[in-house]
Design a protein around this motif. Structure first.
Motif, PDB file in Angstrom:
ATOM      1  N   MET A   1      11.347  -0.958   5.347  1.00  0.00           N
ATOM      2  CA  MET A   1      10.450  -0.857   5.239  1.00  0.00           C
ATOM      3  C   MET A   1      10.778  -1.588   3.724  1.00  0.00           C
ATOM      4  O   MET A   1      11.535  -0.807   3.706  1.00  0.00           O
ATOM      5  N   THR A   2       9.352  -2.022   2.908  1.00  0.00           N
ATOM      6  CA  THR A   2       9.337  -1.791   1.873  1.00  0.00           C
ATOM      7  C   THR A   2       9.107  -1.290   1.248  1.00  0.00           C
ATOM      8  O   THR A   2       9.001   0.268   0.999  1.00  0.00           O
ATOM      9  N   GLN A   3       9.739  -1.359  -0.008  1.00  0.00           N
ATOM     10  CA  GLN A   3       9.529  -0.097  -1.250  1.00  0.00           C
ATOM     11  C   GLN A   3       7.829   0.041  -1.374  1.00  0.00           C
ATOM     12  O   GLN A   3       7.594   1.160  -1.411  1.00  0.00           O
ATOM     13  N   SER A   4       7.334  -0.599  -1.335  1.00  0.00           N
ATOM     14  CA  SER A   4       5.273  -0.459  -1.668  1.00  0.00           C
ATOM     15  C   SER A   4       5.026   0.153   0.032  1.00  0.00           C
ATOM     16  O   SER A   4       4.051   0.774  -0.220  1.00  0.00           O
ATOM     17  N   GLN A   5       5.997  -0.124   1.493  1.00  0.00           N
ATOM     18  CA  GLN A   5       4.948   1.179   2.381  1.00  0.00           C
ATOM     19  C   GLN A   5       5.830   2.404   2.962  1.00  0.00           C
ATOM     20  O   GLN A   5       5.100   3.430   2.607  1.00  0.00           O
ATOM     21  N   ILE A   6       6.558   2.453   1.601  1.00  0.00           N
ATOM     22  CA  ILE A   6       7.799   3.825   1.471  1.00  0.00           C
ATOM     23  C   ILE A   6       6.787   4.583   0.636  1.00  0.00           C
ATOM     24  O   ILE A   6       6.284   5.478   1.066  1.00  0.00           O
ATOM     25  N   VAL A   7       6.123   4.282  -0.764  1.00  0.00           N
ATOM     26  CA  VAL A   7       5.598   4.765  -1.206  1.00  0.00           C
ATOM     27  C   VAL A   7       3.818   4.945  -0.334  1.00  0.00           C
ATOM     28  O   VAL A   7       3.069   6.282  -0.500  1.00  0.00           O
ATOM     29  N   THR A   8       3.783   3.729   0.569  1.00  0.00           N
ATOM     30  CA  THR A   8       2.193   3.989   0.724  1.00  0.00           C
ATOM     31  C   THR A   8       2.337   5.257   2.465  1.00  0.00           C
ATOM     32  O   THR A   8       1.313   5.872   2.330  1.00  0.00           O
ATOM     33  N   LEU A   9       3.318   5.275   2.598  1.00  0.00           N
ATOM     34  CA  LEU A   9       3.829   6.659   3.100  1.00  0.00           C
ATOM     35  C   LEU A   9       3.552   7.719   2.882  1.00  0.00           C
ATOM     36  O   LEU A   9       3.531   8.681   3.537  1.00  0.00           O
ATOM     37  N   LEU A  10       4.724   8.338   2.223  1.00  0.00           N
ATOM     38  CA  LEU A  10       4.318   9.374   1.190  1.00  0.00           C
ATOM     39  C   LEU A  10       3.121   9.307   1.299  1.00  0.00           C
ATOM     40  O   LEU A  10       2.894  11.371   1.012  1.00  0.00           O
ATOM     41  N   GLY A 201     -11.181   5.038  -5.584  1.00  0.00           N
ATOM     42  CA  GLY A 201     -11.108   3.964  -4.836  1.00  0.00           C
ATOM     43  C   GLY A 201     -11.756   3.068  -4.254  1.00  0.00           C
ATOM     44  O   GLY A 201     -10.866   2.154  -4.926  1.00  0.00           O
ATOM     45  N   ILE A 202     -12.558   3.603  -4.249  1.00  0.00           N
ATOM     46  CA  ILE A 202     -13.793   1.956  -4.195  1.00  0.00           C
ATOM     47  C   ILE A 202     -13.723   0.750  -5.871  1.00  0.00           C
ATOM     48  O   ILE A 202     -13.714  -0.226  -5.750  1.00  0.00           O
ATOM     49  N   SER A 203     -13.806   1.839  -6.917  1.00  0.00           N
ATOM     50  CA  SER A 203     -13.926   0.802  -7.493  1.00  0.00           C
ATOM     51  C   SER A 203     -12.934   0.359  -8.458  1.00  0.00           C
ATOM     52  O   SER A 203     -12.619  -1.064  -8.935  1.00  0.00           O
ATOM     53  N   CYS A 204     -11.692   0.884  -8.473  1.00  0.00           N
ATOM     54  CA  CYS A 204     -10.704   0.491  -8.172  1.00  0.00           C
ATOM     55  C   CYS A 204     -10.321  -1.201  -7.495  1.00  0.00           C
ATOM     56  O   CYS A 204      -9.985  -2.225  -8.386  1.00  0.00           O
ATOM     57  N   VAL A 205     -10.945  -1.131  -6.282  1.00  0.00           N
ATOM     58  CA  VAL A 205     -10.280  -2.209  -5.726  1.00  0.00           C
ATOM     59  C   VAL A 205     -11.630  -3.226  -5.944  1.00  0.00           C
ATOM     60  O   VAL A 205     -10.702  -4.233  -6.285  1.00  0.00           O
ATOM     61  N   VAL A 206     -12.761  -2.756  -5.956  1.00  0.00           N
ATOM     62  CA  VAL A 206     -13.862  -4.059  -6.810  1.00  0.00           C
ATOM     63  C   VAL A 206     -13.237  -4.476  -7.430  1.00  0.00           C
ATOM     64  O   VAL A 206     -13.253  -5.534  -8.043  1.00  0.00           O
ATOM     65  N   VAL A 333     -11.715  -8.195   5.632  1.00  0.00           N
ATOM     66  CA  VAL A 333     -10.841  -7.551   4.207  1.00  0.00           C
ATOM     67  C   VAL A 333      -9.443  -6.698   4.672  1.00  0.00           C
ATOM     68  O   VAL A 333      -8.474  -6.757   2.402  1.00  0.00           O
ATOM     69  N   PRO A 334      -9.008  -6.293   5.468  1.00  0.00           N
ATOM     70  CA  PRO A 334      -7.297  -6.354   4.954  1.00  0.00           C
ATOM     71  C   PRO A 334      -6.508  -6.993   4.471  1.00  0.00           C
ATOM     72  O   PRO A 334      -5.736  -7.157   3.441  1.00  0.00           O
ATOM     73  N   ALA A 335      -6.957  -8.775   4.935  1.00  0.00           N
ATOM     74  CA  ALA A 335      -6.336  -9.959   3.955  1.00  0.00           C
ATOM     75  C   ALA A 335      -7.007  -9.715   3.253  1.00  0.00           C
ATOM     76  O   ALA A 335      -6.064 -10.243   2.065  1.00  0.00           O
ATOM     77  N   MET A 336      -8.004  -9.904   2.230  1.00  0.00           N
ATOM     78  CA  MET A 336      -7.834  -9.629   1.198  1.00  0.00           C
ATOM     79  C   MET A 336      -7.203  -8.657  -0.130  1.00  0.00           C
ATOM     80  O   MET A 336      -7.125  -9.033  -0.515  1.00  0.00           O
ATOM     81  N   LEU A 337      -7.419  -7.368   0.367  1.00  0.00           N
ATOM     82  CA  LEU A 337      -6.575  -6.482   0.204  1.00  0.00           C
ATOM     83  C   LEU A 337      -5.149  -6.583   0.291  1.00  0.00           C
ATOM     84  O   LEU A 337      -4.521  -6.867  -1.030  1.00  0.00           O
ATOM     85  N   GLU A 338      -4.509  -7.175   1.310  1.00  0.00           N
ATOM     86  CA  GLU A 338      -3.029  -7.548   1.149  1.00  0.00           C
ATOM     87  C   GLU A 338      -3.185  -8.797   0.176  1.00  0.00           C
ATOM     88  O   GLU A 338      -1.405  -8.836  -0.712  1.00  0.00           O
ATOM     89  N   THR A 339      -4.105  -9.743   0.020  1.00  0.00           N
ATOM     90  CA  THR A 339      -3.725 -10.704  -1.089  1.00  0.00           C
ATOM     91  C   THR A 339      -3.751 -10.560  -2.401  1.00  0.00           C
ATOM     92  O   THR A 339      -3.064 -10.055  -3.671  1.00  0.00           O
ATOM     93  N   ALA A 340      -4.994  -9.851  -2.741  1.00  0.00           N
ATOM     94  CA  ALA A 340      -5.217  -9.730  -4.527  1.00  0.00           C
ATOM     95  C   ALA A 340      -4.938  -8.380  -4.701  1.00  0.00           C
ATOM     96  O   ALA A 340      -5.046  -8.320  -6.285  1.00  0.00           O
ATOM     97  N   LEU A 341      -4.120  -6.868  -4.116  1.00  0.00           N
ATOM     98  CA  LEU A 341      -3.935  -6.098  -4.367  1.00  0.00           C
ATOM     99  C   LEU A 341      -2.548  -6.026  -4.744  1.00  0.00           C
ATOM    100  O   LEU A 341      -1.857  -5.815  -4.382  1.00  0.00           O
ATOM    101  N   PRO A 342      -2.333  -5.227  -6.069  1.00  0.00           N
ATOM    102  CA  PRO A 342      -0.879  -4.804  -6.485  1.00  0.00           C
ATOM    103  C   PRO A 342      -0.445  -3.915  -5.396  1.00  0.00           C
ATOM    104  O   PRO A 342      -1.275  -3.108  -4.360  1.00  0.00           O
ATOM    105  N   ILE A 344       1.412  -1.195  -5.226  1.00  0.00           N
ATOM    106  CA  ILE A 344       1.302   0.232  -5.493  1.00  0.00           C
ATOM    107  C   ILE A 344       0.133   0.353  -5.235  1.00  0.00           C
ATOM    108  O   ILE A 344      -0.099   1.253  -5.240  1.00  0.00           O
ATOM    109  N   LEU A 345      -1.174  -0.614  -4.651  1.00  0.00           N
ATOM    110  CA  LEU A 345      -2.177   0.350  -4.762  1.00  0.00           C
ATOM    111  C   LEU A 345      -2.822   0.067  -3.633  1.00  0.00           C
ATOM    112  O   LEU A 345      -4.210   0.887  -3.417  1.00  0.00           O
ATOM    113  N   ILE A 346      -1.975  -0.504  -2.535  1.00  0.00           N
ATOM    114  CA  ILE A 346      -1.696  -0.777  -1.379  1.00  0.00           C
ATOM    115  C   ILE A 346      -1.704   1.198  -0.762  1.00  0.00           C
ATOM    116  O   ILE A 346      -3.404   1.541   0.695  1.00  0.00           O
TER     117      ILE A 346
END
Length: 530
Positions: A1-10, A201-206, A333-342, A344-346
């Motif tokens: 599990m990556t660091q990003s995934q650990i943060v998301t899980l927490l 959340g939606i403001s940050c994502v857009v 949309v999941p593909a967009m998020l995976e590509t464009a989001l840092p 830490i924001l996942i």
């Protein structure tokens, strides 16, 4: 599990713990049926407005509809969000809010089927409406699970079907815990917290999506350069997109649909006072404009991230191909998020969609369990079900309803948008006309209500059979319907037409059929004389 995934899980674990804690706290205040169903009638405009908005939008909009309609209409998909705010929120509160609050309180109606039974003095109408609510809530709930599972699969890189099923079950258990514990009060408090998360959340994502493409103007310019066999160059960044007629159908389904959905109308039953209606309307309109407008604007740029060109090897383009060569809308949309989001924001995005979805799920299961218990099982018990047994039965039905929905959702090939469209089409196509006219006209007849019910359900089931279950056997009909200017092969357009038909057919049938006894409408409309 990556660091990003650990943060998301927490983040997800902390969020789930907070929701359960709220359920435990509010359970101490849930002592009566009125507390469980209406929060004791003490829910103010802020919580009601946020509850209205969070029930309105879920993973279905963020994942399914944003991906599909963004692909089809480009930046013009934002009109759907504007329609949701104006028609689905502002006008719904103006036209329905105060009258619903007054008449349901006067009649003592706790659910929409209960309203039909008392407004039209018909126990049969009440029973049939309750059955419609229970069965057609299921595909909507399944579509929410479907959207959630796809997002979790993206965030944690799940590939197997077993992981998909585990996610669905976990979400069902979480939503069941706090609804069973606290009822409407837990739902209202959680909706408020979830609504705040959704706005941020939606403001940050857009912002991140547009920044990845060089800003709004640059992203819109890039859209204008895209074309394919059915989408000419310059149409995806046009004001009304490449297909204004079918865009209008989407606006009607997703906006007018709220007027006939039991889980949405229930918010008006529970608001503290009629004076709170205006404030609630303003708050919910702003909420819907930000959240829905942001979701559809986000989806409008999915062609900048997704392609059907399997030869593309730039590394910047996400490729989504189904075995039949059609775009996989629910994965865009999941593909967009995976590509464009840092990375830490996942975690924020997962909690955003989780918040939107759990708020919708809680309202759906509350509405379904309340309807089945109060409108079907309690009358069948012939006075043997007291208030404590009724609350216990509702809690058990929450679990049963979620179990059935999980089974439906485990079919991951089912389209999110199709599931929701059939649900909204059947419910609002049956209820919208009888409910709206029932608030405003004394002349509505039981026969008109029955006509709307029958047309809404029979036409929805017919459409499902022809266009979803047996499209090969009905290929001629499918081709003819799809070739019309308003694509009738689409469950979205079919649902929108059913809603409009319900509004039209009720006064027409009422003009030629036997009215209720005079004292029935007089008693109902006495609510407005106080």
């Amino acid at each position: 599990m990556t660091q990003s995934q650990i943060v998301t899980l927490l983040v997800v674990i902390l969020y789930a713990a907070a929701m359960i804690t709220i359920g435990i706290i509010t359970s101490r205040r849930t002592r009566s049926l009125n507390d469980f169903v209406f929060g004791g009638g003490k829910v103010g405009p802020w919580m009601t407005a946020f509850g209205f908005g969070t029930t309105y939008f879920s993973a279905v909009v963020f994942i399914g509809y944003a991906g599909q309609f963004g692909w089809a209409y480009g930046v013009a998909a934002a009109w759907i969000g504007i329609g949701n705010a104006i028609i689905g929120a502002t006008l719904a509160w103006l036209v329905l809010g105060k009258r619903t609050r007054l008449m349901t309180k006067h009649l003592g109606a706790k659910t929409m089927p209960d309203f039909f039974g008392k407004r039209y003095a018909s126990k049969k109408l009440k029973t049939v409406a309750a059955i419609i609510v229970f069965f057609f809530m299921i595909p909507y709930t399944a579509s929410v699970y479907n959207g959630l599972s796809r997002l979790f699969a993206m965030a944690f890189d799940f590939k197997s079907d077993s992981a998909y099923t585990i996610i669905i079950i976990a979400m069902a258990v979480l939503s069941a815990i706090y609804v069973v514990l606290g009822g409407y009060s837990a739902t209202a408090v959680n909706d408020f917290i979830q609504g705040m998360i959704m706005l941020v959340g939606i403001s940050c994502v857009v912002g991140c999506i547009l920044n990845y493409q060089g800003g709004f103007s640059e992203a819109v310019a890039k859209l204008g350069l895209i074309s394919d066999g059915s989408t000419p160059e310059g149409s995806l960044n046009a004001l009304f997109g490449p297909d204004p007629i079918n865009l209008f159908g989407v606006v009607i389904l997703t906006s007018l649909g709220t007027w006939g959905l039991p889980q949405m109308i229930h918010k008006f039953y529970a608001i503290r006072d009629e004076k709170d209606i205006t404030r609630g309307m303003i708050i919910s309109t702003i909420f819907c404009l930000v959240v829905s407008g942001g979701c559809y604007l986000l989806g409008g740029f999915d062609r900048l991230f997704c392609t059907l060109d399997t030869a593309d090897t730039t590394g910047k383009t996400i490729i989504n191909i189904l075995p039949n060569g059609k775009p996989e809308f629910d994965a865009m949309v999941p593909a967009m998020l995976e590509t464009a989001l840092p990375s830490i924001l996942i975690g924020l995005v997962v909690v955003l969609v989780l918040s939107a979805s759990l708020s919708t799920l809680s309202s759906l299961v509350m509405t379904s369990s309340t309807t089945m218990t109060h409108d079907l099982l309690r009358p069948a018990s012939k006075g043997k079900m007291d208030e404590k047994k009724e609350i216990l039965t509702m809690r058990v039905l929450v679990a049963i309803f979620l179990l059935i929905s999980v089974i439906v959702a485990c079919n991951k090939n089912a389209s999110i948008s199709a599931l929701m469209s059939y649900s909204w089409g059947a419910l609002s196509g049956s209820f919208l006309g009888p409910f709206l006219w029932g608030l405003y006209s004394k002349k509505v007849t039981p026969a008109a209500v029955w006509t709307s019910f029958v047309c809404g359900i029979v036409l929805t089931l017919t459409h499902m059979c022809i266009f979803s279950f047996f499209p090969t056997q009905c290929a001629g009909i499918v081709k003819a319907a799809a070739s019309l200017p308003l694509n009738l092969a689409s469950p979205i357009n079919a649902g929108a037409l059913l809603m409009l038909f319900s509004i039209i057919i009720v006064p027409i049938v009422s003009a030629f059929t036997k009215p209720c006894d005079k004292e029935v409408p007089e008693n109902a409309f006495a609510a407005f004389n106080k």
